[in-house]
Design a protein around this motif. Sequence first.
Motif, PDB file in Angstrom:
ATOM      1  N   LEU A   1      -1.700   4.684  14.082  1.00  0.00           N
ATOM      2  CA  LEU A   1      -2.412   4.183  12.910  1.00  0.00           C
ATOM      3  C   LEU A   1      -3.022   2.807  13.169  1.00  0.00           C
ATOM      4  CD1 LEU A   1       0.022   5.291  10.061  1.00  0.00           C
ATOM      5  CD2 LEU A   1      -2.256   6.210  10.549  1.00  0.00           C
ATOM      6  N   ALA A   2      -2.276   1.938  13.843  1.00  0.00           N
ATOM      7  CA  ALA A   2      -2.793   0.599  14.141  1.00  0.00           C
ATOM      8  C   ALA A   2      -4.028   0.684  15.026  1.00  0.00           C
ATOM      9  CB  ALA A   2      -1.711  -0.240  14.811  1.00  0.00           C
ATOM     10  N   VAL A   3      -3.980   1.546  16.027  1.00  0.00           N
ATOM     11  CA  VAL A   3      -5.131   1.704  16.929  1.00  0.00           C
ATOM     12  C   VAL A   3      -6.287   2.385  16.213  1.00  0.00           C
ATOM     13  CG1 VAL A   3      -5.947   2.881  19.012  1.00  0.00           C
ATOM     14  CG2 VAL A   3      -3.731   1.707  19.024  1.00  0.00           C
TER      15      VAL A   3
ATOM     16  N   GLU B   1      -9.913  13.308   9.208  1.00  0.00           N
ATOM     17  CA  GLU B   1      -9.829  12.872   7.814  1.00  0.00           C
ATOM     18  C   GLU B   1      -8.394  12.507   7.455  1.00  0.00           C
ATOM     19  OE1 GLU B   1     -11.388  15.290   4.767  1.00  0.00           O
ATOM     20  OE2 GLU B   1     -13.480  14.964   5.312  1.00  0.00           O
ATOM     21  N   GLY B   2      -7.452  13.325   7.932  1.00  0.00           N
ATOM     22  CA  GLY B   2      -6.051  13.039   7.657  1.00  0.00           C
ATOM     23  C   GLY B   2      -5.611  11.731   8.275  1.00  0.00           C
ATOM     24  N   LEU B   3      -6.126  11.440   9.466  1.00  0.00           N
ATOM     25  CA  LEU B   3      -5.792  10.184  10.140  1.00  0.00           C
ATOM     26  C   LEU B   3      -6.382   8.995   9.382  1.00  0.00           C
ATOM     27  CD1 LEU B   3      -4.589   8.633  12.507  1.00  0.00           C
ATOM     28  CD2 LEU B   3      -6.649   9.180  13.834  1.00  0.00           C
TER      29      LEU B   3
ATOM     30  N   ILE C   1      -5.697   4.317   5.515  1.00  0.00           N
ATOM     31  CA  ILE C   1      -5.974   3.668   4.239  1.00  0.00           C
ATOM     32  C   ILE C   1      -4.695   3.547   3.414  1.00  0.00           C
ATOM     33  CG2 ILE C   1      -7.237   3.891   2.061  1.00  0.00           C
ATOM     34  CD1 ILE C   1      -9.474   5.260   3.708  1.00  0.00           C
ATOM     35  N   THR C   2      -3.869   4.593   3.433  1.00  0.00           N
ATOM     36  CA  THR C   2      -2.593   4.544   2.719  1.00  0.00           C
ATOM     37  C   THR C   2      -1.713   3.433   3.276  1.00  0.00           C
ATOM     38  OG1 THR C   2      -2.681   6.909   2.232  1.00  0.00           O
ATOM     39  CG2 THR C   2      -0.513   5.855   2.139  1.00  0.00           C
ATOM     40  N   ARG C   3      -1.708   3.270   4.585  1.00  0.00           N
ATOM     41  CA  ARG C   3      -0.936   2.201   5.230  1.00  0.00           C
ATOM     42  C   ARG C   3      -1.428   0.829   4.776  1.00  0.00           C
ATOM     43  NH1 ARG C   3      -2.247  -0.316  10.209  1.00  0.00           N
ATOM     44  NH2 ARG C   3      -0.481  -1.210  11.365  1.00  0.00           N
ATOM     45  N   ALA C   4      -2.756   0.654   4.741  1.00  0.00           N
ATOM     46  CA  ALA C   4      -3.320  -0.626   4.305  1.00  0.00           C
ATOM     47  C   ALA C   4      -2.971  -0.903   2.840  1.00  0.00           C
ATOM     48  CB  ALA C   4      -4.839  -0.612   4.495  1.00  0.00           C
ATOM     49  N   ARG C   5      -3.007   0.135   2.017  1.00  0.00           N
ATOM     50  CA  ARG C   5      -2.670  -0.026   0.601  1.00  0.00           C
ATOM     51  C   ARG C   5      -1.227  -0.498   0.440  1.00  0.00           C
ATOM     52  NH1 ARG C   5      -2.982   5.395  -2.631  1.00  0.00           N
ATOM     53  NH2 ARG C   5      -1.152   5.772  -1.355  1.00  0.00           N
ATOM     54  N   THR C   6      -0.326   0.113   1.189  1.00  0.00           N
ATOM     55  CA  THR C   6       1.085  -0.261   1.121  1.00  0.00           C
ATOM     56  C   THR C   6       1.294  -1.703   1.579  1.00  0.00           C
ATOM     57  OG1 THR C   6       1.784   2.023   1.498  1.00  0.00           O
ATOM     58  CG2 THR C   6       3.400   0.286   1.963  1.00  0.00           C
ATOM     59  N   GLN C   7       0.635  -2.077   2.671  1.00  0.00           N
ATOM     60  CA  GLN C   7       0.779  -3.433   3.205  1.00  0.00           C
ATOM     61  C   GLN C   7       0.246  -4.473   2.215  1.00  0.00           C
ATOM     62  OE1 GLN C   7      -1.342  -2.941   6.908  1.00  0.00           O
ATOM     63  NE2 GLN C   7       0.534  -2.605   8.073  1.00  0.00           N
ATOM     64  N   LEU C   8      -0.864  -4.172   1.564  1.00  0.00           N
ATOM     65  CA  LEU C   8      -1.427  -5.109   0.600  1.00  0.00           C
ATOM     66  C   LEU C   8      -0.516  -5.253  -0.611  1.00  0.00           C
ATOM     67  CD1 LEU C   8      -3.627  -6.965  -0.410  1.00  0.00           C
ATOM     68  CD2 LEU C   8      -4.908  -4.955  -1.182  1.00  0.00           C
TER      69      LEU C   8
END
Length: 214
Positions: free
Chosen positions: A26-28, A65-67, A72-79
């Motif tokens: 996900l980071a990459v 699309e799933g990736l 985006i879900t990861r970014a939402r959680t981090q924010l």
Amino acid sequence: MPTPAPPATRPTRVRMPRAQREEQILAVAEQVFAERGYQATTMEDIADRVGVTKPLIYEYFGSKEGLLSACITRARTQLREATEASWEAVGPDASLEDVFRAGVRAFFTFIDGHATAFVLIQQEGAVASQASPLIESIREQQSAATVATFRAAPALAGVPDLVLEGYAEVVIGACERLAVWRAGRREVGVEDATDIVVSSVWGGLAALVPSATG
């Protein structure tokens, strides 16, 4: 006779737990999507950068699309976590303005530390259809958190929810647009951006709702 050279060996992929590997991918992927754009990025690009096979990424995320959705879900959680941590840090006795300032500062600090995630959020015209609702959900999440903060403030007791929701939308819109504006202006730091939002948006709220001074 010369001694034959030993057969070439392929580099061994480092094994790691699935959760750790997913986080690495996900980071990459976030970085590659931001660099090249969603449409121009291939799963092979990401697999090569991570050092894994394409089938492994498909196994974990199903599709490109799933990736993207997972990024985006990861970014939402981090924010969300960054915003909540900023509010907790000011303490229960802080004024509403201090809490508001802390949340705004957390947003700009997050953007500076996750520039690639912010690029993804801005690529609405070029992202996959299933990712668009996730991008909007980031805004909805921040708006809901802002409304909850307003509701919890004694200074805003009695202010209609509709009014609080409207102010929250103004706050989120102002922060996002200012983040876009300052992307090309490195001289505008986190505190500068925070001051701009607080002096304009918070000032308007305090003027329209006189009880919002504490």
